[in-house]
Scaffold this active site. Structure first.
Site, PDB file in Angstrom:
ATOM      1  N   VAL A  61      47.966  49.267  45.081  1.00  0.00           N
ATOM      2  CA  VAL A  61      48.461  50.262  44.110  1.00  0.00           C
ATOM      3  C   VAL A  61      47.759  51.610  44.324  1.00  0.00           C
ATOM      4  O   VAL A  61      48.398  52.657  44.438  1.00  0.00           O
ATOM      5  CB  VAL A  61      48.219  49.751  42.662  1.00  0.00           C
ATOM      6  CG1 VAL A  61      48.528  50.834  41.647  1.00  0.00           C
ATOM      7  CG2 VAL A  61      49.067  48.514  42.389  1.00  0.00           C
ATOM      8  N   VAL A  62      46.433  51.592  44.392  1.00  0.00           N
ATOM      9  CA  VAL A  62      45.673  52.851  44.514  1.00  0.00           C
ATOM     10  C   VAL A  62      45.697  53.361  45.954  1.00  0.00           C
ATOM     11  O   VAL A  62      45.954  54.539  46.212  1.00  0.00           O
ATOM     12  CB  VAL A  62      44.212  52.652  44.030  1.00  0.00           C
ATOM     13  CG1 VAL A  62      43.431  53.957  44.146  1.00  0.00           C
ATOM     14  CG2 VAL A  62      44.188  52.145  42.591  1.00  0.00           C
ATOM     15  N   LYS A 105      32.745  48.689  33.323  1.00  0.00           N
ATOM     16  CA  LYS A 105      32.736  50.140  33.081  1.00  0.00           C
ATOM     17  C   LYS A 105      31.639  50.507  32.075  1.00  0.00           C
ATOM     18  O   LYS A 105      30.978  51.541  32.220  1.00  0.00           O
ATOM     19  CB  LYS A 105      34.105  50.591  32.586  1.00  0.00           C
ATOM     20  CG  LYS A 105      35.175  50.483  33.684  1.00  0.00           C
ATOM     21  CD  LYS A 105      36.566  50.515  33.109  1.00  0.00           C
ATOM     22  CE  LYS A 105      37.631  50.506  34.190  1.00  0.00           C
ATOM     23  NZ  LYS A 105      38.978  50.243  33.645  1.00  0.00           N
TER      24      LYS A 105
HETATM   25  N1  LIG Z   1      45.192  49.993  39.615  1.00  0.00           N
HETATM   26  C1  LIG Z   1      44.483  50.770  38.820  1.00  0.00           C
HETATM   27  O1  LIG Z   1      44.995  51.324  37.833  1.00  0.00           O
HETATM   28  C2  LIG Z   1      43.045  51.035  39.109  1.00  0.00           C
HETATM   29  C3  LIG Z   1      42.391  52.043  38.370  1.00  0.00           C
HETATM   30  C4  LIG Z   1      41.034  52.300  38.618  1.00  0.00           C
HETATM   31  C5  LIG Z   1      40.354  51.552  39.546  1.00  0.00           C
HETATM   32  N2  LIG Z   1      41.026  50.566  40.232  1.00  0.00           N
HETATM   33  C6  LIG Z   1      40.250  49.835  41.230  1.00  0.00           C
HETATM   34  O2  LIG Z   1      40.767  50.173  42.501  1.00  0.00           O
HETATM   35  C7  LIG Z   1      40.618  49.072  43.387  1.00  0.00           C
HETATM   36  C8  LIG Z   1      41.982  48.729  43.952  1.00  0.00           C
HETATM   37  O3  LIG Z   1      42.855  48.431  42.883  1.00  0.00           O
HETATM   38  P1  LIG Z   1      44.423  48.254  43.115  1.00  0.00           P
HETATM   39  O4  LIG Z   1      45.023  48.264  41.765  1.00  0.00           O
HETATM   40  O5  LIG Z   1      44.900  49.190  44.158  1.00  0.00           O
HETATM   41  O6  LIG Z   1      44.426  46.766  43.666  1.00  0.00           O
HETATM   42  P2  LIG Z   1      45.552  46.076  44.577  1.00  0.00           P
HETATM   43  O7  LIG Z   1      45.335  44.612  44.444  1.00  0.00           O
HETATM   44  O8  LIG Z   1      46.889  46.663  44.309  1.00  0.00           O
HETATM   45  O9  LIG Z   1      45.108  46.568  46.037  1.00  0.00           O
HETATM   46  C9  LIG Z   1      44.039  46.030  46.770  1.00  0.00           C
HETATM   47  C10 LIG Z   1      44.536  45.861  48.202  1.00  0.00           C
HETATM   48  O10 LIG Z   1      43.458  45.462  49.022  1.00  0.00           O
HETATM   49  C11 LIG Z   1      43.976  44.538  49.963  1.00  0.00           C
HETATM   50  N3  LIG Z   1      42.875  43.734  50.539  1.00  0.00           N
HETATM   51  C12 LIG Z   1      42.276  42.652  50.032  1.00  0.00           C
HETATM   52  N4  LIG Z   1      41.320  42.226  50.885  1.00  0.00           N
HETATM   53  C13 LIG Z   1      41.340  43.050  51.938  1.00  0.00           C
HETATM   54  C14 LIG Z   1      40.593  43.121  53.147  1.00  0.00           C
HETATM   55  N5  LIG Z   1      39.643  42.238  53.426  1.00  0.00           N
HETATM   56  N6  LIG Z   1      40.871  44.116  54.024  1.00  0.00           N
HETATM   57  C15 LIG Z   1      41.845  45.031  53.743  1.00  0.00           C
HETATM   58  N7  LIG Z   1      42.586  45.010  52.617  1.00  0.00           N
HETATM   59  C16 LIG Z   1      42.330  44.030  51.735  1.00  0.00           C
HETATM   60  C17 LIG Z   1      44.980  43.708  49.195  1.00  0.00           C
HETATM   61  O11 LIG Z   1      45.899  43.071  50.048  1.00  0.00           O
HETATM   62  C18 LIG Z   1      45.625  44.778  48.308  1.00  0.00           C
HETATM   63  O12 LIG Z   1      46.762  45.344  48.939  1.00  0.00           O
HETATM   64  C19 LIG Z   1      39.952  47.969  42.565  1.00  0.00           C
HETATM   65  O13 LIG Z   1      38.551  48.066  42.719  1.00  0.00           O
HETATM   66  C20 LIG Z   1      40.334  48.329  41.150  1.00  0.00           C
HETATM   67  O14 LIG Z   1      39.439  47.831  40.201  1.00  0.00           O
HETATM   68  C21 LIG Z   1      42.335  50.299  40.041  1.00  0.00           C
HETATM   69  N1  LIG Z   2      42.821  47.377  35.291  1.00  0.00           N
HETATM   70  C1  LIG Z   2      42.194  48.591  34.912  1.00  0.00           C
HETATM   71  C2  LIG Z   2      42.462  49.651  35.922  1.00  0.00           C
HETATM   72  C3  LIG Z   2      41.715  50.925  35.682  1.00  0.00           C
HETATM   73  O1  LIG Z   2      40.369  50.770  35.943  1.00  0.00           O
HETATM   74  C4  LIG Z   2      42.739  49.013  33.551  1.00  0.00           C
HETATM   75  O2  LIG Z   2      43.705  48.419  33.079  1.00  0.00           O
HETATM   76  O3  LIG Z   2      42.158  49.912  32.957  1.00  0.00           O
END
Ligand SMILES: NC(=O)c1ccc[n+]([C@@H]2O[C@H](COP(=O)([O-])OP(=O)(O)OC[C@H]3O[C@@H](n4cnc5c(N)ncnc54)[C@H](O)[C@@H]3O)[C@@H](O)[C@H]2O)c1
Ligand SMILES: N[C@@H](CCO)C(=O)O
Ligand code: NA
Length: 433
Positions: A18-19, A210
């Site tokens: 997602v990010v 957090k």
């Molecule tokens: N989604 C949000 O709103 C949000 C907000 C703030 C922080 N975060 C943080 O950002 C980070 C990513 O979140 P996200 O929502 O994008 O998660 P996500 O699960 O959508 O993406 C993570 C990606 O990493 C990949 N991955 C897993 N293991 C891997 C490896 N060994 N090598 C390469 N790729 C690998 C997965 O296949 C997945 O596509 C997390 O730490 C999350 O806590 C997310």
């Molecule tokens: N899963 C987290 C993403 C942002 O850190 C939330 O819902 O706030």
């Protein structure tokens, strides 16, 4: 020297979920603007993914994708590594390897920072590289940098916030549309707010991580997730939401980091009732808000989108610009600030107010028996009212401020009373002065 002739800053991206997808999209589509802001061209040299060949909604050359994340961070010519895989391993070993191989690191990984920030900070200091993580707390909202830099000359006394978008989205849906828990969670997942394992959101682990980061920054003390008292929202019932309404309040999952009267740190995450007049009560959907109280500045409030791909990418990319500028200037930015090493107290010593719903026999004497149990533990009652009659009778008590341990002991005694059939809800009440 013209910008285009300068050595490009090489960026590696770990994770394309997602990010990561949003980070890659903006970095590539806005490369010229980033070059101007940073002072040198930027080049995305690789994107580590778990599975190769997956169709992605992203216009970048296919050869950038690799499943060899370790190979990417150790190739030796990467200036900035962006870690958006999440979780503890392999994120930790990749970040450590990146720092050892001379890259600065930008991460959104609150779980890892709250579990073992110490190791990451030490590695960054040893390598004289940056470790930046604005996206790790409250998504797009600038809160890490204000605490680390803008408020570095002040004394913070309290941080109170809604720092998890998923749970705020669910509680908001439950109280406004009457949606069920499961449907609201499904929707939060579909919108990209939830963690890979949404248990982290609904059980409060994400908010607790957090809170640990916020408390550490606010009080210049190492705080890990195990120091944070945590309760999620899975036990919040429609009846709790209705009870909150009856006292002019809403239920929110709050993160509270504060200094107690002795100057020790208390950090907790739990659902709480807050009055509808409180600014946090109007934080809707996946929005977050963080209140900071400090000696000099007084009260500050930070508000904005706390989750989702594009908002989180905004925070990540802000850090990328900063650490890239540091690389060009040959400097590194702020590191860990944990010199205060304050005592961290258990939840029993936290002081707050409580809303307690007690199912009772509708008989004379019940009110005084319940009141005596509260008095025995020095918990002062602010209001008490009876709801229902006969088999449905309920006493609803709201207390003045009391110690958490005293309230727990009170509730245990109340449960033992003859005329009490059960304690159906105990919830803290915050934001009342
Ligand atoms: N989604 C949000 O709103 C949000 C907000 C703030 C922080 N975060 C943080 O950002 C980070 C990513 O979140 P996200 O929502 O994008 O998660 P996500 O699960 O959508 O993406 C993570 C990606 O990493 C990949 N991955 C897993 N293991 C891997 C490896 N060994 N090598 C390469 N790729 C690998 C997965 O296949 C997945 O596509 C997390 O730490 C999350 O806590 C997310
Ligand atoms: N899963 C987290 C993403 C942002 O850190 C939330 O819902 O706030
Ligand atoms: Na943030």
């Amino acid at each position: 020297m013209p910008l285009a002739d300068r050595r490009p800053l090489r960026i590696a991206l770990l994770g394309c979920g997602v990010v990561g997808t949003e980070v890659a999209r903006v970095l590539t589509s806005d490369a010229e603007e980033f070059a101007r802001r940073i002072g040198a061209p930027v080049e995305l040299v690789g994107i580590a993914v778990r599975r190769a060949g997956r169709r992605r909604d992203l216009d970048v050359p296919e050869e950038l994708f690799t499943t060899d994340a370790m190979g990417l961070v150790t190739r030796g010519d990467v200036d900035v590594v962006i870690e958006v895989i999440g979780g503890i391993e392999p994120a930790r070993e990749l970040i450590l390897a990146a720092l050892e191989h001379g890259a600065s690191v930008v991460t959104a990984n609150k779980a890892l920072l709250a579990e073992d920030g110490e190791t990451l900070y030490e590695a960054a200091a040893k390598a004289e590289r940056d470790l930046y993580y604005e996206a790790a707390v409250a998504g797009a909202i600038p809160i890490v940098r204000p605490l680390r830099e803008s408020l570095a000359g002040d004394r913070v006394t309290r941080v109170l916030g809604i720092v998890n978008g998923t749970t705020n989205f669910i509680l908001d849906a439950m109280s406004t549309t009457g949606a069920g828990f499961a449907d609201a969670l499904d929707e939060a997942q579909r919108l990209g707010y939830a963690e890979a394992d949404p248990t982290a959101d609904v059980e409060g682990f994400d908010a607790a991580a957090k809170a640990a980061i916020l408390a550490g920054l606010a009080f210049h003390t190492r705080v890990t997730i195990s120091d944070v008292h945590r309760e999620g929202i899975t036990e919040v019932t429609a009846a709790d939401v209705r009870s909150a309404e009856e006292i002019g309040s809403v239920v929110k999952l709050l993160a509270i980091c504060e200094l107690d009267a002795e100057g020790a740190v208390s950090a907790r995450v739990h659902p709480a009732m807050i009055p509808t007049s409180h600014p946090l009560a109007s934080v809707r959907g996946a929005y977050n808000a963080v209140f900071v109280e400090s000696e000099g500045a007084g009260q500050l409030m930070f508000y904005g989108p706390g989750a989702g791909g594009a908002p989180t990418a905004s925070a990540v990319l802000g850090d990328v610009v900063t650490v890239a500028q540091h690389r060009l200037a040959g400097i590194s930015g702020v590191g860990e600030s944990a010199h205060a090493s304050l005592e961290i107290v258990p939840i029993g010593r936290a002081r707050t107010r409580y809303h307690v719903a007690i199912d009772v026999d509708d008989r004379p004497g019940v009110l005084s028996a319940v009141a005596q149990a509260f008095a025995a533990h020095d918990v002062s009652i602010k209001t008490v009212r009876q709801e229902g009659h006969g088999g449905d009778a309920q006493l609803v008590v709201v207390t003045h401020e009391a110690e958490d341990a005293a309230l727990s002991a009170t509730v245990a005694d109340v449960r033992e009373l003859d005329m009490v059939r059960g304690v159906s809800s105990v919830m803290r009440v915050e934001g009342v002065s």
